[in-house]
Design a protein around this motif. Structure first.
Motif, PDB file in Angstrom:
ATOM      1  N   TYR A 134      24.387  75.789  45.222  1.00 41.61           N
ATOM      2  CA  TYR A 134      25.782  76.207  45.346  1.00 41.61           C
ATOM      3  C   TYR A 134      26.781  75.304  44.610  1.00 41.61           C
ATOM      4  CZ  TYR A 134      25.521  80.292  48.355  1.00 41.61           C
ATOM      5  OH  TYR A 134      25.310  81.570  48.831  1.00 41.61           O
ATOM      6  N   PRO A 135      26.693  73.977  44.733  1.00 41.99           N
ATOM      7  CA  PRO A 135      27.692  73.163  44.001  1.00 41.99           C
ATOM      8  C   PRO A 135      27.681  73.410  42.498  1.00 41.99           C
ATOM      9  CG  PRO A 135      26.530  71.827  45.626  1.00 41.99           C
ATOM     10  CD  PRO A 135      25.806  73.136  45.564  1.00 41.99           C
ATOM     11  N   TRP A 136      26.504  73.644  41.944  1.00 44.96           N
ATOM     12  CA  TRP A 136      26.377  73.849  40.500  1.00 44.96           C
ATOM     13  C   TRP A 136      26.923  75.203  40.067  1.00 44.96           C
ATOM     14  CZ3 TRP A 136      24.488  69.702  37.761  1.00 44.96           C
ATOM     15  CH2 TRP A 136      23.842  68.703  38.518  1.00 44.96           C
ATOM     16  N   LEU A 137      26.887  76.188  40.958  1.00 42.80           N
ATOM     17  CA  LEU A 137      27.411  77.518  40.647  1.00 42.80           C
ATOM     18  C   LEU A 137      28.894  77.649  40.979  1.00 42.80           C
ATOM     19  CD1 LEU A 137      24.409  79.629  41.930  1.00 42.80           C
ATOM     20  CD2 LEU A 137      25.282  79.691  39.607  1.00 42.80           C
ATOM     21  N   LEU A 138      29.298  77.036  42.074  1.00 43.31           N
ATOM     22  CA  LEU A 138      30.687  77.168  42.505  1.00 43.31           C
ATOM     23  C   LEU A 138      31.654  76.406  41.606  1.00 43.31           C
ATOM     24  CD1 LEU A 138      30.328  76.938  46.393  1.00 43.31           C
ATOM     25  CD2 LEU A 138      31.184  78.890  45.096  1.00 43.31           C
ATOM     26  N   ALA A 139      31.240  75.270  41.074  1.00 51.77           N
ATOM     27  CA  ALA A 139      32.148  74.458  40.252  1.00 51.77           C
ATOM     28  C   ALA A 139      32.689  75.232  39.046  1.00 51.77           C
ATOM     29  CB  ALA A 139      31.453  73.169  39.816  1.00 51.77           C
ATOM     30  N   PRO A 140      31.836  75.826  38.179  1.00 52.61           N
ATOM     31  CA  PRO A 140      32.393  76.596  37.052  1.00 52.61           C
ATOM     32  C   PRO A 140      33.111  77.860  37.487  1.00 52.61           C
ATOM     33  CG  PRO A 140      30.001  76.815  37.121  1.00 52.61           C
ATOM     34  CD  PRO A 140      30.368  75.753  38.108  1.00 52.61           C
ATOM     35  N   LEU A 141      32.658  78.473  38.594  1.00 50.30           N
ATOM     36  CA  LEU A 141      33.319  79.690  39.058  1.00 50.30           C
ATOM     37  C   LEU A 141      34.736  79.401  39.531  1.00 50.30           C
ATOM     38  CD1 LEU A 141      32.232  82.799  40.461  1.00 50.30           C
ATOM     39  CD2 LEU A 141      33.461  81.510  42.199  1.00 50.30           C
ATOM     40  N   ILE A 142      34.925  78.298  40.231  1.00 50.51           N
ATOM     41  CA  ILE A 142      36.258  77.930  40.704  1.00 50.51           C
ATOM     42  C   ILE A 142      37.188  77.658  39.524  1.00 50.51           C
ATOM     43  CG2 ILE A 142      37.537  76.082  41.867  1.00 50.51           C
ATOM     44  CD1 ILE A 142      35.226  75.977  43.911  1.00 50.51           C
ATOM     45  N   VAL A 143      36.670  77.018  38.488  1.00 51.73           N
ATOM     46  CA  VAL A 143      37.478  76.784  37.280  1.00 51.73           C
ATOM     47  C   VAL A 143      37.880  78.115  36.653  1.00 51.73           C
ATOM     48  CG1 VAL A 143      37.446  75.835  34.944  1.00 51.73           C
ATOM     49  CG2 VAL A 143      36.475  74.513  36.839  1.00 51.73           C
ATOM     50  N   ILE A 202      38.961  79.632  49.824  1.00 52.23           N
ATOM     51  CA  ILE A 202      37.746  79.629  50.644  1.00 52.23           C
ATOM     52  C   ILE A 202      36.557  79.116  49.843  1.00 52.23           C
ATOM     53  CG2 ILE A 202      36.072  81.145  51.783  1.00 52.23           C
ATOM     54  CD1 ILE A 202      38.441  82.778  52.790  1.00 52.23           C
ATOM     55  N   TYR A 203      36.467  79.501  48.575  1.00 50.04           N
ATOM     56  CA  TYR A 203      35.376  79.003  47.733  1.00 50.04           C
ATOM     57  C   TYR A 203      35.474  77.488  47.554  1.00 50.04           C
ATOM     58  CZ  TYR A 203      34.226  83.821  46.359  1.00 50.04           C
ATOM     59  OH  TYR A 203      33.846  85.142  46.361  1.00 50.04           O
ATOM     60  N   ILE A 204      36.696  76.978  47.464  1.00 52.44           N
ATOM     61  CA  ILE A 204      36.858  75.517  47.343  1.00 52.44           C
ATOM     62  C   ILE A 204      36.332  74.828  48.608  1.00 52.44           C
ATOM     63  CG2 ILE A 204      38.549  73.644  47.252  1.00 52.44           C
ATOM     64  CD1 ILE A 204      40.243  75.346  45.407  1.00 52.44           C
ATOM     65  N   VAL A 205      36.698  75.370  49.767  1.00 46.20           N
ATOM     66  CA  VAL A 205      36.211  74.796  51.030  1.00 46.20           C
ATOM     67  C   VAL A 205      34.688  74.913  51.100  1.00 46.20           C
ATOM     68  CG1 VAL A 205      36.305  74.943  53.542  1.00 46.20           C
ATOM     69  CG2 VAL A 205      38.380  75.317  52.188  1.00 46.20           C
ATOM     70  N   ALA A 206      34.172  76.069  50.668  1.00 43.82           N
ATOM     71  CA  ALA A 206      32.719  76.263  50.669  1.00 43.82           C
ATOM     72  C   ALA A 206      32.034  75.269  49.741  1.00 43.82           C
ATOM     73  CB  ALA A 206      32.381  77.688  50.246  1.00 43.82           C
ATOM     74  N   MET A 207      32.668  74.965  48.620  1.00 35.47           N
ATOM     75  CA  MET A 207      32.077  73.993  47.707  1.00 35.47           C
ATOM     76  C   MET A 207      32.048  72.597  48.344  1.00 35.47           C
ATOM     77  SD  MET A 207      33.066  72.983  43.800  1.00 35.47           S
ATOM     78  CE  MET A 207      32.229  71.596  43.015  1.00 35.47           C
ATOM     79  N   LEU A 208      33.123  72.241  49.042  1.00 31.90           N
ATOM     80  CA  LEU A 208      33.139  70.947  49.726  1.00 31.90           C
ATOM     81  C   LEU A 208      32.016  70.876  50.766  1.00 31.90           C
ATOM     82  CD1 LEU A 208      36.989  70.462  50.231  1.00 31.90           C
ATOM     83  CD2 LEU A 208      35.513  69.328  48.546  1.00 31.90           C
ATOM     84  N   MET A 209      31.827  71.971  51.505  1.00 29.48           N
ATOM     85  CA  MET A 209      30.753  71.994  52.494  1.00 29.48           C
ATOM     86  C   MET A 209      29.384  71.951  51.821  1.00 29.48           C
ATOM     87  SD  MET A 209      31.910  74.505  55.580  1.00 29.48           S
ATOM     88  CE  MET A 209      33.239  74.011  56.684  1.00 29.48           C
ATOM     89  N   SER A 210      29.251  72.649  50.696  1.00 31.90           N
ATOM     90  CA  SER A 210      27.975  72.628  49.986  1.00 31.90           C
ATOM     91  C   SER A 210      27.676  71.239  49.437  1.00 31.90           C
ATOM     92  CB  SER A 210      27.970  73.657  48.848  1.00 31.90           C
ATOM     93  OG  SER A 210      28.856  73.283  47.800  1.00 31.90           O
ATOM     94  N   CYS A 211      28.728  70.504  49.076  1.00 33.85           N
ATOM     95  CA  CYS A 211      28.533  69.120  48.618  1.00 33.85           C
ATOM     96  C   CYS A 211      28.087  68.225  49.776  1.00 33.85           C
ATOM     97  CB  CYS A 211      29.821  68.584  48.000  1.00 33.85           C
ATOM     98  SG  CYS A 211      30.220  69.310  46.386  1.00 33.85           S
ATOM     99  N   LEU A 212      28.622  68.481  50.973  1.00 35.40           N
ATOM    100  CA  LEU A 212      28.169  67.735  52.146  1.00 35.40           C
ATOM    101  C   LEU A 212      26.697  68.048  52.431  1.00 35.40           C
ATOM    102  CD1 LEU A 212      31.299  68.099  54.452  1.00 35.40           C
ATOM    103  CD2 LEU A 212      30.470  66.002  53.388  1.00 35.40           C
ATOM    104  N   TYR A 213      26.338  69.325  52.313  1.00 36.77           N
ATOM    105  CA  TYR A 213      24.927  69.704  52.471  1.00 36.77           C
ATOM    106  C   TYR A 213      24.076  69.011  51.409  1.00 36.77           C
ATOM    107  CZ  TYR A 213      20.718  72.487  51.811  1.00 36.77           C
ATOM    108  OH  TYR A 213      19.415  72.885  51.633  1.00 36.77           O
TER     109      TYR A 213
END
Length: 343
Positions: free
Chosen positions: A158-167, A21-32
């Motif tokens: 969000y993209p800047w926070l989600l990227a390291p968290l997903i890793v 879900i976080y990966i999908v959220a990151m994709l959406m945040s990148c679209l935003y």
């Protein structure tokens, strides 16, 4: 003590579902984030048009030391701005921001459920090894980030926070993963929940603060309206340096007492378990250095004459020490705190 394998498996499943879900959220945040490029450009165009229109409304003419105000001559076209197109782009960006935020909260619910079911599966407080520690920390990081970002409406973070968290979550579910099991006798104490939970929560908030300081330094290098190069184009939707610095400072204020309480409780537990409050063990030492860095950051940030950019570097060093403590100390250095199952 028997392990409830059903709850333990459910914990793994909910954690991995939250990860997806976080990966999908990151994709959406990148679209935003992508939509915000055009919004930012139009917002700056709107400000420029407003300034030009203001200058053309009235013309000041000097006459004998006095200023005479005359109307703009007829026939001169005034600059115009397409408000409808701007509102349309803002509404489109907000739609993606709303969907991102909703997914983030869904992921957090599953993430927290993974922590709870891990504890129910292991029949103990779920902070007995590095896997559980990172499981807890990533959940707290997401709660802190979601509350802060939604409150301030800075969804471009969000993209800047989600990227390291997903890793981190990926590594936790693969490299650091451990099956639910009873902890070693040394950890079978009521001190475990109060000590490790306060340290993990404090460190989690500190990680968010450190990321904000990194973005602040990036913004200082690329000020709003003066961006240049590829990096400048990339950071346009970010908040101002002042906003990022304030977010880093406010979250560090929470980090310092929580992390300090955790270290203090750990010292009390060490006296009970090992007969001494402090032994300069590797994890003790690095944790103390990290806490001192947070204290130094807050002191420097509040001291006249210190540039905020210099103070921010101290916060970034504290972030680096937190990561060092979770990785290198657990992997390489022999320690009395070697309960991660890695060394």
């Amino acid at each position: 003590m028997l392990v409830n394998t059903t709850m333990a498996d459910l914990s793994d499943l909910t954690f991995r579902t939250a990860f997806v879900i976080y990966i999908v959220a990151m994709l959406m945040s990148c679209l935003y984030y992508g939509r915000m490029f055009s919004v930012v450009d139009m917002r700056r165009e709107k400000a420029a048009v407003r300034d030009r229109a203001r200058d053309q409304d009235k013309v000041a003419v000097g006459a004998g030391g006095a200023s005479i105000v005359v109307d703009e001559p007829e026939g001169v076209d005034k600059p115009v701005f397409d408000e409808l197109e701007y509102d349309k782009r803002v509404a489109g960006a907000r739609k993606w921001a709303g969907m991102t935020q909703a997914l983030i909260w869904l992921g957090i619910l599953l993430h927290v459920a993974a922590v709870i079911t891990r504890g129910l599966g292991a029949r103990r407080f779920p902070l007995g090894n590095l896997y559980e520690y990172i499981l807890m920390m990533t959940a707290v990081i997401m709660v802190v980030a979601a509350v802060t970002i939604q409150r301030k409406k800075w969804y471009s973070l969000y993209p800047w926070l989600l990227a390291p968290l997903i890793v981190a979550m990926y590594l936790n579910s693969t490299v650091f993963h451990m099956k639910a099991a009873p902890v070693v006798p040394a950890l079978q104490s009521y001190w475990l929940p109060v000590h490790v939970s306060s340290v993990s929560v404090g460190a989690s908030v500190g990680i968010v603060s450190g990321i904000f300081s990194l973005l602040y330094l990036l913004r200082m290098w690329q000020p709003r309206g003066e961006e240049h190069g590829v990096i400048g184009a990339l950071v346009r939707p970010l908040p101002t340096a002042k906003t990022l610095d304030e977010l880093a400072y406010k979250t560090a204020i929470v980090t310092l007492p929580l992390f300090g309480i955790g270290i203090t409780l750990g010292a009390v537990w060490a006296e009970v378990a090992w007969g001494r409050f402090w032994g300069w063990d590797a994890k003790e030492t690095v944790s103390l250095i990290t806490w001192i860095l947070y204290a130094a950051y807050l002191h420097a940030r509040a001291t006249a004459g210190w540039k905020n950019s210099r103070a921010a570097w101290i916060n970034v060093f504290a972030l680096a020490m937190t990561i060092f403590n979770m990785t290198y100390v657990n992997f390489v250095i022999a320690s009395l705190h070697s309960y991660a199952g890695l060394n």
